[in-house]
Design an enzyme around this catalytic site. Structure first.
Site, mmCIF file in Angstrom:
data_model
loop_
_atom_site.group_PDB
_atom_site.id
_atom_site.type_symbol
_atom_site.label_atom_id
_atom_site.label_comp_id
_atom_site.label_asym_id
_atom_site.label_seq_id
_atom_site.Cartn_x
_atom_site.Cartn_y
_atom_site.Cartn_z
ATOM 1 N N GLU A 4 8.348 2.350 -1.490
ATOM 2 C CA GLU A 4 6.957 1.726 -1.200
ATOM 3 C C GLU A 4 5.693 2.317 -1.855
ATOM 4 O OE1 GLU A 4 6.406 -1.378 0.187
ATOM 5 O OE2 GLU A 4 8.387 -1.131 0.745
ATOM 6 N N ASP B 201 -0.137 -7.358 3.293
ATOM 7 C CA ASP B 201 -1.284 -7.643 1.650
ATOM 8 C C ASP B 201 -2.026 -8.831 1.238
ATOM 9 O OD1 ASP B 201 0.758 -8.641 1.179
ATOM 10 O OD2 ASP B 201 1.339 -6.736 -1.054
ATOM 11 N N TYR C 27 -0.619 -0.861 5.492
ATOM 12 C CA TYR C 27 -0.173 -1.858 4.668
ATOM 13 C C TYR C 27 1.729 -1.160 4.424
ATOM 14 C CZ TYR C 27 2.769 -4.017 1.406
ATOM 15 O OH TYR C 27 4.116 -5.204 0.704
#
Ligand code: SF4
Length: 335
Positions: free
Chosen positions: A41, A139, A121
């Site tokens: 991520e 997002d 997010y």
């Protein structure tokens, strides 16, 4: 029931079945742990999937667990991150690995969000993908596909993200990982940002209000953007006895990375320069999110190694020192 929530409820099972059949085989979708999801991520923030794939595999070979990353030096981590840009993510990842190693894996959204480099997010994505928690991750991609699904003409921004998050929370299925990734995947490979979305391949084509009206390209409605600040810099590639000068940035953009000495165009050079003309000169531009650097680089041969800098051969620089891609236009002067 709210019409939009009803529409979203019908969209969920279609997205899940589509994702299970069509998802791309990406390295971070194998053998997932919280740590590997965190690495993926953070790497994927502002970086294309294709650019991340190889780096992700190499990074985990070098630092397979949070323990390995916590124990590594900052220079080693920066080197492994080289080429991905936005280096503050690498520092944050190391700091988050130290927290994981010391305190164990967090179990709540608040715990995940408190890790370095993890915003709303990313916290939602990690909770959904690695912890099975019903915490939406919204997002720009998710905003795009939902504004099209609902034909929602609100301008992009935090208020719209918050609204979509609340709506998603009301319909979140038990398979939190597939749902979260399904939304991202739809935005990445079908409901594309520029040009025409591939509605013929979309599991929502019979539900999507923008598509049913033939108005896919009207959404999302863009918020006005601020202009980027332009900074002019002089970059000094200094060579002395086959070694080149580097210094570490101590603040601002690219903090903690090695760079060729440089200064604002209006300021004097950071060290005395030899008389006469530079050996080579070239201009280059690098665009960050909010700032644009316009650089004039010059190559100089100096007689003495100026002591404030670190001096290294081209080979040592290639092996040990991560120089950000902002300076790549001047790297081929190193021999
Ligand atoms: S139908 Fe088209 S516009 Fe609507 S969500 Fe699917 S790809 Fe996007």
């Amino acid at each position: 029931m709210d019409r939009d929530i009803e529409l979203l409820q019908r969209a969920v099972p279609r997205l899940l079945s589509w994702f299970r059949e069509n998802k791309r085989d990406l390295p971070w979708r194998h053998d997932r742990t919280f740590y590997t999801s965190l690495v993926a991520e953070l790497m994927l923030q502002q970086t294309r999937v294709e650019a991340v794939k190889e780096k992700y595999v190499a990074f985990l070979e070098k630092f397979p667990t949070e323990r390995d990353l916590a124990a590594a030096s900052e220079d080693e981590v920066m080197k492994a991150w080289e080429g991905l840009g936005y280096y503050s993510r690498a520092r944050n990842l190391k700091s988050a690995a130290e927290t994981l190693f010391a305190e164990g894996t967090p179990r709540t959204w608040e715990g995940v969000k408190s890790l370095a480099g993890v915003g709303d997010y990313t916290a939602g994505a990690l909770c959904s993908i690695a912890l099975g928690l019903k915490e939406p991750a919204v997002d720009g991609n998710v905003v795009r596909i939902l504004t099209r699904l609902f034909a929602d003409g609100s301008a992009e921004g935090d208020a719209l993200k918050r609204k979509f998050k609340e709506m998603l929370r009301q319909v979140y299925p038990n398979d939190t990982a597939d749902f979260c990734e399904g939304l991202m995947e739809l935005g990445a490979i079908v409901c594309l940002p520029n040009g025409v979305p591939l509605c013929g391949a979309c599991p929502w084509r019979e539900l999507c209000r923008a598509h049913l009206c033939g108005e896919e390209e009207r959404y999302p409605v863009r918020a006005e953007k601020k202009a980027r600040r332009v900074e002019h810099l002089n970059v000094y590639v200094l060579r002395c006895g086959g070694k080149y000068a580097l210094r570490k940035r101590t603040e601002g953009l690219l903090k903690g990375l090695w760079e060729f000495p440089n200064s604002p165009a209006s300021a004097p050079p950071p060290c005395p320069l030899p008389q006469g003309k530079a050996l080579a000169e070239r201009t280059a531009k690098h665009v960050f999110t909010h700032v644009e650097w316009r650089m004039t680089g010059r190559l100089w041969e100096t007689e003495e190694p100026f002591p404030a800098f670190l001096w290294a051969t081209a080979e040592e620089i290639g092996r040990e020192y991560a120089i950000p891609s902002a300076f790549k236009a001047f790297k081929d002067w190193l021999k």
